[in-house]
Design a protein around this motif. Sequence first.
Motif, PDB file in Angstrom:
ATOM      1  N   LEU A 113      -7.735  -7.533 -19.147  1.00 27.52           N
ATOM      2  CA  LEU A 113      -7.371  -6.461 -20.081  1.00 27.52           C
ATOM      3  C   LEU A 113      -6.114  -5.748 -19.611  1.00 27.52           C
ATOM      4  CD1 LEU A 113      -8.061  -4.932 -22.637  1.00 27.52           C
ATOM      5  CD2 LEU A 113      -9.549  -3.432 -21.280  1.00 27.52           C
ATOM      6  N   THR A 166     -12.183  -6.249 -24.331  1.00 32.79           N
ATOM      7  CA  THR A 166     -12.908  -4.989 -24.197  1.00 32.79           C
ATOM      8  C   THR A 166     -14.415  -5.240 -24.205  1.00 32.79           C
ATOM      9  OG1 THR A 166     -11.114  -3.805 -25.314  1.00 32.79           O
ATOM     10  CG2 THR A 166     -13.223  -2.679 -25.156  1.00 32.79           C
ATOM     11  N   GLU A 170     -17.103  -4.522 -21.336  1.00 33.45           N
ATOM     12  CA  GLU A 170     -18.280  -3.704 -21.613  1.00 33.45           C
ATOM     13  C   GLU A 170     -19.538  -4.346 -21.041  1.00 33.45           C
ATOM     14  OE1 GLU A 170     -20.285  -1.425 -25.441  1.00 33.45           O
ATOM     15  OE2 GLU A 170     -19.209  -3.312 -25.737  1.00 33.45           O
ATOM     16  N   LEU A 175     -17.430   0.183 -18.743  1.00 34.33           N
ATOM     17  CA  LEU A 175     -16.926   1.126 -19.730  1.00 34.33           C
ATOM     18  C   LEU A 175     -17.763   2.397 -19.743  1.00 34.33           C
ATOM     19  CD1 LEU A 175     -16.008  -1.113 -22.796  1.00 34.33           C
ATOM     20  CD2 LEU A 175     -14.649  -0.513 -20.801  1.00 34.33           C
ATOM     21  N   ALA A 181     -16.050  -1.940 -29.342  1.00 32.13           N
ATOM     22  CA  ALA A 181     -14.947  -2.745 -28.827  1.00 32.13           C
ATOM     23  C   ALA A 181     -13.804  -2.886 -29.825  1.00 32.13           C
ATOM     24  CB  ALA A 181     -15.460  -4.123 -28.414  1.00 32.13           C
ATOM     25  N   ALA A 185     -10.150  -1.351 -29.393  1.00 33.64           N
ATOM     26  CA  ALA A 185      -9.006  -2.267 -29.380  1.00 33.64           C
ATOM     27  C   ALA A 185      -7.920  -1.803 -30.347  1.00 33.64           C
ATOM     28  CB  ALA A 185      -9.475  -3.676 -29.741  1.00 33.64           C
ATOM     29  N   THR A 188      -6.167   1.138 -28.817  1.00 36.49           N
ATOM     30  CA  THR A 188      -5.348   0.709 -27.681  1.00 36.49           C
ATOM     31  C   THR A 188      -4.054   0.067 -28.144  1.00 36.49           C
ATOM     32  OG1 THR A 188      -7.315   0.370 -26.296  1.00 36.49           O
ATOM     33  CG2 THR A 188      -5.293  -0.760 -25.637  1.00 36.49           C
ATOM     34  N   LEU A 220     -11.369   4.672 -20.982  1.00 40.14           N
ATOM     35  CA  LEU A 220     -12.415   3.662 -21.114  1.00 40.14           C
ATOM     36  C   LEU A 220     -13.312   3.528 -19.882  1.00 40.14           C
ATOM     37  CD1 LEU A 220     -10.280   0.752 -22.647  1.00 40.14           C
ATOM     38  CD2 LEU A 220     -11.853   2.244 -23.877  1.00 40.14           C
TER      39      LEU A 220
END
Length: 223
Positions: A113, A166, A170, A175, A181, A185, A188, A220
């Motif tokens: 990530l 993500t 998780e 997270l 998610a 995303a 982000t 996060l």
Amino acid sequence: MASMSEQPPHTPAEEPAWKRRAVERSTQAAKRRAEERGERFLDAARAVVTEKGTTDFTVQEVVDRSRQSLRSFYQHFDGKHELLLALFEDAMATTAGRLRAAAARESGPLERLRCVVRELFESGRPGAVGARRPLFADFAPALLVSRPREMAVAVAPVVAVVAELTAELERTGALGGSVDALRAARLTVRTVLFAARPESADEGEPLTADEVWDFCAHGLLRG
């Protein structure tokens, strides 16, 4: 006995197979020609944007570079905005593939990530020799503000990559709180693309990929 005039008309299902095949071939050929002409307009637009270093160009410049007609252009795009959007969508699809390949080289979910966030940010920054990427630096921030629905469609391939990573993170329990998610995303990606735009004079030193990652990550991660 019914006369010839009383015979029921042929239905489409009764048409000979060769006719259906002929229509299909004709339709497919027309589709290929339309796609090829559209790609020529996109290639011409990319060349113009690269040469000028800006999205400030005219439709006529693109038409001239493509060696096609203005009439043909408007059969494919309703104007400059739709052309830019097509270029950006194409760039996002290419970027998504590049991000996925870069993430695959990393060893763990957090590293993957982090890699994707950094790479996405860098994709919108000037190149090593100062070359601008106006689709990211100019068009993307404007699209975020003025056409959010169009932006959502354009960045969907990149959002999908970030959402997968993500969700993967998780599952490790890293997270903080309850995280959706896909929504995380989307947020982000929007944050990174907007952060990658050129800074104004009163914003101080340019942001770095590390700063952008730290900002996204601290919203996060636990602790």
